[in-house]
Write a protein that holds these residues in place. Sequence first.
Motif, PDB file in Angstrom:
ATOM      1  N   GLU A 134      26.583  34.953  38.202  1.00  0.00           N
ATOM      2  CA  GLU A 134      26.465  34.781  36.706  1.00  0.00           C
ATOM      3  C   GLU A 134      26.414  36.066  35.871  1.00  0.00           C
ATOM      4  N   ASP A 135      26.224  37.201  36.752  1.00  0.00           N
ATOM      5  CA  ASP A 135      26.064  38.483  36.191  1.00  0.00           C
ATOM      6  C   ASP A 135      27.082  39.392  36.615  1.00  0.00           C
ATOM      7  N   PHE A 136      26.811  40.797  36.566  1.00  0.00           N
ATOM      8  CA  PHE A 136      27.451  41.782  36.761  1.00  0.00           C
ATOM      9  C   PHE A 136      28.171  41.886  38.250  1.00  0.00           C
ATOM     10  N   LEU A 137      27.577  41.135  39.102  1.00  0.00           N
ATOM     11  CA  LEU A 137      27.901  41.236  40.543  1.00  0.00           C
ATOM     12  C   LEU A 137      29.112  39.923  40.530  1.00  0.00           C
ATOM     13  N   ARG A 138      29.329  39.144  39.777  1.00  0.00           N
ATOM     14  CA  ARG A 138      30.193  37.937  39.770  1.00  0.00           C
ATOM     15  C   ARG A 138      31.701  38.466  40.405  1.00  0.00           C
ATOM     16  N   ASP A 139      32.151  39.554  39.671  1.00  0.00           N
ATOM     17  CA  ASP A 139      33.598  40.045  39.817  1.00  0.00           C
ATOM     18  C   ASP A 139      33.540  40.744  41.279  1.00  0.00           C
ATOM     19  N   ALA A 140      32.503  41.444  41.311  1.00  0.00           N
ATOM     20  CA  ALA A 140      32.588  41.979  42.912  1.00  0.00           C
ATOM     21  C   ALA A 140      32.668  40.932  43.972  1.00  0.00           C
ATOM     22  N   VAL A 141      31.965  39.835  43.955  1.00  0.00           N
ATOM     23  CA  VAL A 141      32.209  38.642  44.896  1.00  0.00           C
ATOM     24  C   VAL A 141      33.431  37.990  44.989  1.00  0.00           C
ATOM     25  N   VAL A 142      34.021  38.043  43.700  1.00  0.00           N
ATOM     26  CA  VAL A 142      35.455  37.550  43.650  1.00  0.00           C
ATOM     27  C   VAL A 142      36.419  38.613  44.229  1.00  0.00           C
ATOM     28  N   ASP A 143      36.155  40.009  44.266  1.00  0.00           N
ATOM     29  CA  ASP A 143      36.999  40.874  44.784  1.00  0.00           C
ATOM     30  C   ASP A 143      36.719  40.856  46.153  1.00  0.00           C
ATOM     31  N   ALA A 281      36.048  30.054  38.842  1.00  0.00           N
ATOM     32  CA  ALA A 281      36.138  30.272  37.301  1.00  0.00           C
ATOM     33  C   ALA A 281      36.221  31.893  37.031  1.00  0.00           C
ATOM     34  N   ALA A 282      35.424  32.588  37.874  1.00  0.00           N
ATOM     35  CA  ALA A 282      35.469  34.190  37.687  1.00  0.00           C
ATOM     36  C   ALA A 282      36.966  34.327  38.129  1.00  0.00           C
ATOM     37  N   ALA A 283      37.621  33.915  39.136  1.00  0.00           N
ATOM     38  CA  ALA A 283      38.891  34.210  39.603  1.00  0.00           C
ATOM     39  C   ALA A 283      40.162  33.747  38.158  1.00  0.00           C
ATOM     40  N   VAL A 284      39.739  32.706  37.804  1.00  0.00           N
ATOM     41  CA  VAL A 284      40.681  32.504  36.761  1.00  0.00           C
ATOM     42  C   VAL A 284      40.685  33.314  35.619  1.00  0.00           C
ATOM     43  N   THR A 285      39.375  33.927  35.272  1.00  0.00           N
ATOM     44  CA  THR A 285      39.249  34.565  34.093  1.00  0.00           C
ATOM     45  C   THR A 285      39.902  35.994  34.284  1.00  0.00           C
ATOM     46  N   ARG A 286      39.631  36.500  35.422  1.00  0.00           N
ATOM     47  CA  ARG A 286      40.378  37.791  35.713  1.00  0.00           C
ATOM     48  C   ARG A 286      41.637  37.729  35.819  1.00  0.00           C
ATOM     49  N   ALA A 287      42.330  36.530  36.392  1.00  0.00           N
ATOM     50  CA  ALA A 287      43.664  36.457  36.301  1.00  0.00           C
ATOM     51  C   ALA A 287      44.333  36.550  34.964  1.00  0.00           C
ATOM     52  N   GLY A 288      43.648  35.902  34.141  1.00  0.00           N
ATOM     53  CA  GLY A 288      43.996  35.828  32.478  1.00  0.00           C
ATOM     54  C   GLY A 288      43.737  37.261  32.156  1.00  0.00           C
TER      55      GLY A 288
END
Length: 288
Positions: A134-143, A281-288
Motif C-alpha cells: 500500500e505504500d512506496f514499495l508497492r511499485d518496487a514489488v511490481v517491478d 492493481a499496481a501493475a494496471v495503474t503503472r501500465a495506464g
Amino acid sequence: MTTTDVTKVLVLGASGKTGRRVAERLRRRSNVVVRPASRSTRPRFDWNDESTWDEVLDGMDAAYVVYAPDLAAPGADEAVGAFARRAVSLGVRRLVLLSGRGEEGAGRAERTLGASGAEWTVVRCAWFAQAFSEDFLRDAVVDGTIALPAGEVAEPFVDADDIADVAVAALLDSGDAGHAGRVYELTGPRALTFAQVAAELSEAIGREVRYVPVPETEYGAMLTGHGVPEADAEFLAGLFATVLDGRNAHVADGVREALGREPRDVRDVVRAAATDGAWDAAAVTRAG
C-alpha cells in the motif's frame, strides 16, 4: 473516564494506512462519532497552520495523532507538543500518538505528549508490513526489485491492522484497562531481513521479487531520480539508513500487552494482499 465517556474522536491522517483503519473501526461503534481531518477535509487540518487546529479539536473527547511527514522530521516534537497542549485546553482528554521505533525525534515527540496533561498512549511501531502493498514499495514489488539502504538487517514488520486495533483500544477503553500512560512497542512475531521478505513476496505472488541493498547516498539519488525533491530524498535516505542499522531488529510484545493476543505475521499479510490483487492493481495503474 469510562468507555462511554469517549464518543467523539478526531482521527488525523484518516486517509493513511493506520488512520484509515482506525476510522473504519471507530465507525463500527454505534456510539462513536468520527471526525477525520487532513488538508483536504472540511474542517481542514494542517500541521503547519495552527489556525486550523481549533476547529477540528472542538468538541472532541479523544484524538488519534499522526504527524506528517514523520516524527523524525525537524520540529515535529514542537508541533506535537503544541497540538497536544491545545487539545487539552479545548477539553480533549485522551491522545493516542503513532510513533516510530529508534527515532530520536519520535522520542522527543512522545515526551512532549506526556507533558501535555492529557491521558496519553504511545503506539510505537516497527515498519509496516503494508509498506510492500500500500505504500512506496508497492511499485518496487511490481517491478520485481526492492532496493533499500538496509543491508542484511532484520526488521519485525508489524501489521497495520494490529496497529489500528491497539489504537482503538487505547482511544476507547476505560482507564481500568491500563492503556493511559503506556508505551506499546508494536512488532510482528518475528524479525525478517528484506531478502527474506522478498522471498515471502515471491511465494505469495508467484513470481520472483528480489532485494538489493544499496548505500544511503545511492538510495537518495534513486529517490531524486523518481521525482522526490532533493531535501526530502536526503531526509528519507538518512532516516531509513538510521532505523535500519540493527537497532530495531528485536521483537517486542506490545500487541500482546495491549490486546491479549499474538500479532499477525508478515507472511499472512502479504498472502492476503496477493489474494486481494494488491500488486495486480499496481501493475494496471503503472501500465495506464
